[in-house]
Write a protein that holds these residues in place. Structure first.
Motif, PDB file in Angstrom:
ATOM      1  N   LEU A 420      86.770  77.014   6.848  1.00 59.05           N
ATOM      2  CA  LEU A 420      86.611  76.969   8.302  1.00 59.05           C
ATOM      3  C   LEU A 420      85.141  77.103   8.700  1.00 59.05           C
ATOM      4  O   LEU A 420      84.648  76.374   9.568  1.00 59.05           O
ATOM      5  N   LYS A 421      84.447  78.025   8.039  1.00 53.75           N
ATOM      6  CA  LYS A 421      83.015  78.182   8.327  1.00 53.75           C
ATOM      7  C   LYS A 421      82.236  76.939   7.930  1.00 53.75           C
ATOM      8  O   LYS A 421      81.336  76.485   8.641  1.00 53.75           O
ATOM      9  N   ARG A 422      82.639  76.368   6.778  1.00 56.45           N
ATOM     10  CA  ARG A 422      81.932  75.163   6.338  1.00 56.45           C
ATOM     11  C   ARG A 422      82.186  74.011   7.308  1.00 56.45           C
ATOM     12  O   ARG A 422      81.298  73.211   7.581  1.00 56.45           O
ATOM     13  N   ALA A 423      83.398  73.948   7.824  1.00 50.85           N
ATOM     14  CA  ALA A 423      83.720  72.874   8.768  1.00 50.85           C
ATOM     15  C   ALA A 423      82.877  72.984  10.033  1.00 50.85           C
ATOM     16  O   ALA A 423      82.404  71.974  10.579  1.00 50.85           O
ATOM     17  N   GLU A 424      82.667  74.211  10.519  1.00 49.33           N
ATOM     18  CA  GLU A 424      81.840  74.401  11.711  1.00 49.33           C
ATOM     19  C   GLU A 424      80.405  73.929  11.454  1.00 49.33           C
ATOM     20  O   GLU A 424      79.803  73.244  12.277  1.00 49.33           O
ATOM     21  N   LYS A 425      79.873  74.306  10.317  1.00 50.39           N
ATOM     22  CA  LYS A 425      78.518  73.860   9.983  1.00 50.39           C
ATOM     23  C   LYS A 425      78.464  72.358   9.767  1.00 50.39           C
ATOM     24  O   LYS A 425      77.488  71.701  10.149  1.00 50.39           O
TER      25      LYS A 425
END
Length: 588
Positions: A420-425
């Motif tokens: 999820l964090k990677r998707a935001e970035k």
């Protein structure tokens, strides 16, 4: 003539009167006449007068001598007082002191005192003037070691004012001598240090300037003449120039040794034998102070070693040349410039085997090629960094698409929060791709206009890659819009069916195996995204997008040949997805 003198019975002495009485008695007894008596008395009287005259004259001469002596004493006293600078003459005896002899007795001690004072003053003048003449002789350089010089004192002016002038002059000369002596000692110290560094005989060198500069001669006896200072200055300049020349020579030899060691992979044990040479490879002239660091024998040893390594290099020419060729190829590989490595190596072998080219010339030419390659790589660095960012962004975009197609991405599975964090970035990075592509196009065009040639990226024009990527990205966006439109139509049909039949079909899952998203999933062919081959021109043939860089800057066969989303999803796959969507809408 009446006779008044009579014998003094008390004294019992013979006087003129008693003698005259005896003479009269004798005359009476003889019977001299009065005329004869008068004549004889007159004669006696004249003789007495002559005696008195002589006595008076003698007394007058004595008085004159005393007066002259008194006058001379007074004159000498006045002259001494004047010479000694005494402006007041009070205390000189005059008539009030009494008789001439009393005056002489009074002036004698004063005159003796002035004479003694004069002698002391003359000695002071002589000592000061002697020192002045000695220092002047030392400065002029015409005074030999141990030579005694004489001086003449002007006794007409022995005043304290004149003595102060001489003493001031002496102080100035002493200061000048001290300054010159310091300069001489500084020069001597500098010559000593330079001789130590250059490995020269200090004593043999310094006595060439002046024998007094030897350590056996006292400091105050060293030559301080202008000629000595000039020779010392010239010697220091010559030694410093010699030091500079030797250091340059040694640094050149050290650089040659270092290059040869690097070319032939010389062991550190062998290199350490010449550490005293290479330690000064980047030193300045003032930093080299170790005794013998620039000795001629040390330079000769370095020259012999360079010559030996040159001969050894000639025997290892092929190995060295291929090593430089590998360096050149690495530079071009980092810069994504394709060269014919096999042909270049064949040419190097042919040149070495033919013997028509000197090994040093061949290596120098390869060094020039390496330098040129580095310059070209430097000019491409900014664009290549942007290309790498573009490729990384494309990989993240592909990963994000796969992530968005995963229905289980919000499940509380292991690693979901990391995805999820990677998707935001990734979304932030994907939004920057159009601006990044526009910047790349502008920089590439400016580079091509400046050099009059195309910017090739692994034999493919970068502008063509960027233009095709832009076109395919537009096609993909249109395909996404079509899919969204079809999805809306399908949802409307499903709503209508629900209204007619009273039930709604359950959404079907996408066809194909389920894909598990990991926290470190990468884009590219490995994540299941299809790609297609592009044909930019007939000569280049097929290519699989843009080849990316690995971490060390070389081509990586494990990475995809193009950004994962460099080619949009194949139309066949898109069509199949549309069909699936028509059969069952995606779950909200």
């Amino acid at each position: 003539m009446a006779i008044t003198d009579t014998q003094n019975p008390l004294l019992g002495e013979t006087t003129c009167g008693s003698l005259l009485q005896q003479l009269q008695l004798i005359w009476d007894e003889v019977g001299e006449c009065d005329e004869e008596r008068d004549r004889m008395l007159l004669q006696l009287e004249q003789e007495c007068l002559e005696v008195y005259k002589r006595k008076v004259e003698q007394a007058s001469k004595t008085r004159a001598l005393l007066l002259q002596s008194l006058a001379d004493s007074k004159a000498e006293l006045i002259r001494l007082l004047s010479a000694l600078g005494e402006k007041s003459f009070i205390g000189i005896p005059d008539k009030s002191y009494g008789t001439i002899k009393e005056q002489l007795a009074a002036i004698a001690p004063l005159l003796e005192q002035m004479c003694k004072q004069k002698e002391d003053r003359v000695r002071e003048f002589a000592d000061v003037q002697l020192q002045i003449e000695e220092i002047r002789g030392e400065i002029a350089g015409n005074l030999k070691i141990g030579e005694q010089i004489g001086t003449t004192v002007d006794e007409e002016d022995l005043s304290l004012k004149k003595l102060d002038e001489y003493q001031f002059q002496l102080q100035e000369l002493q200061k000048e001598k001290s300054d010159r002596l310091h300069k001489v000692l500084d020069f001597v110290s500098t010559v000593h240090d330079l001789c130590a560094v250059l490995g020269l005989d200090f004593f043999g060198t310094i006595i060439e300037v002046h024998p007094s500069l030897n350590d056996s001669v006292g400091v105050q006896s060293k030559s301080i003449s202008d000629d000595t200072l000039y020779k010392l200055s010239s010697m220091v300049t010559a030694l410093e120039e010699d030091k500079k020349t030797r250091l340059q020579k040694l640094q050149e030899l050290a650089a040659q040794l270092t290059d040869l060691w690097n070319l032939m992979d010389t062991p550190m044990e062998e290199q350490s034998l010449f550490s005293h040479v290479t330690c000064n490879i980047s030193a300045t002239v003032d930093e080299v102070t170790i005794p013998g660091a620039l000795a001629l024998d040390l330079i000769e040893q370095a020259e012999v070693e360079v010559e030996r390594l040159d001969q050894l290099k000639a025997s290892k020419m092929k190995e060295i040349a291929f090593k430089k060729q590998t360096e050149l190829e690495d530079i071009y590989a980092h810069a994504h410039i394709d060269i014919d490595s096999a042909a270049a190596r064949d040419k190097i072998l042919a040149l070495i085997d033919s013997g028509n080219v000197e090994p040093s010339e061949l290596l120098a030419e390869m060094d020039r090629q390496i330098l040129k390659a580095k310059e070209e790589a430097m000019s491409r660095r900014d664009i290549l960094e942007k290309v790498e960012k573009w490729m990384s962004a494309c990989e993240e975009e592909s990963w994000l698409e796969d992530y968005n197609r995963d229905d289980n991405r919000y499940n509380s599975s292991r690693g979901a929060h990391l995805n999820l964090k990677r998707a935001e970035k990734a979304r932030i990075l994907v939004n920057k791709i159009p601006a990044l592509v526009d910047m790349l196009i502008a920089k590439t065009r400016a580079w091509e206009e400046d050099r009059g040639m195309s910017f090739m990226y692994d034999s493919v024009p970068l502008l063509a890659m960027l233009d095709e990527y832009t076109l395919l990205r537009q096609e993909r966006e249109e395909e996404k819009r079509r899919q969204r439109d079809q999805k809306r139509i399908h949802e409307q049909l499903a709503t209508e069916k629900e209204a007619l039949f009273g039930s709604r079909p359950s959404p079907a899952r996408p066809l194909g195996p389920k894909k598990v998203m990991g926290p470190h999933a990468n884009g590219g062919a490995s994540n299941g995204t299809p790609s297609r081959r592009l044909s930019l021109n007939s000569n280049q043939g097929s290519m699989n997008g843009v080849r990316s860089l690995s971490r060390d800057g070389k081509r990586d066969s494990n990475r995809p040949s193009a950004p994962v989303n460099y080619v949009a999803i194949a139309k066949e796959d898109a069509a199949s997805q549309v069909c699936v969507t028509e059969q069952a809408p995606a779950s909200p």
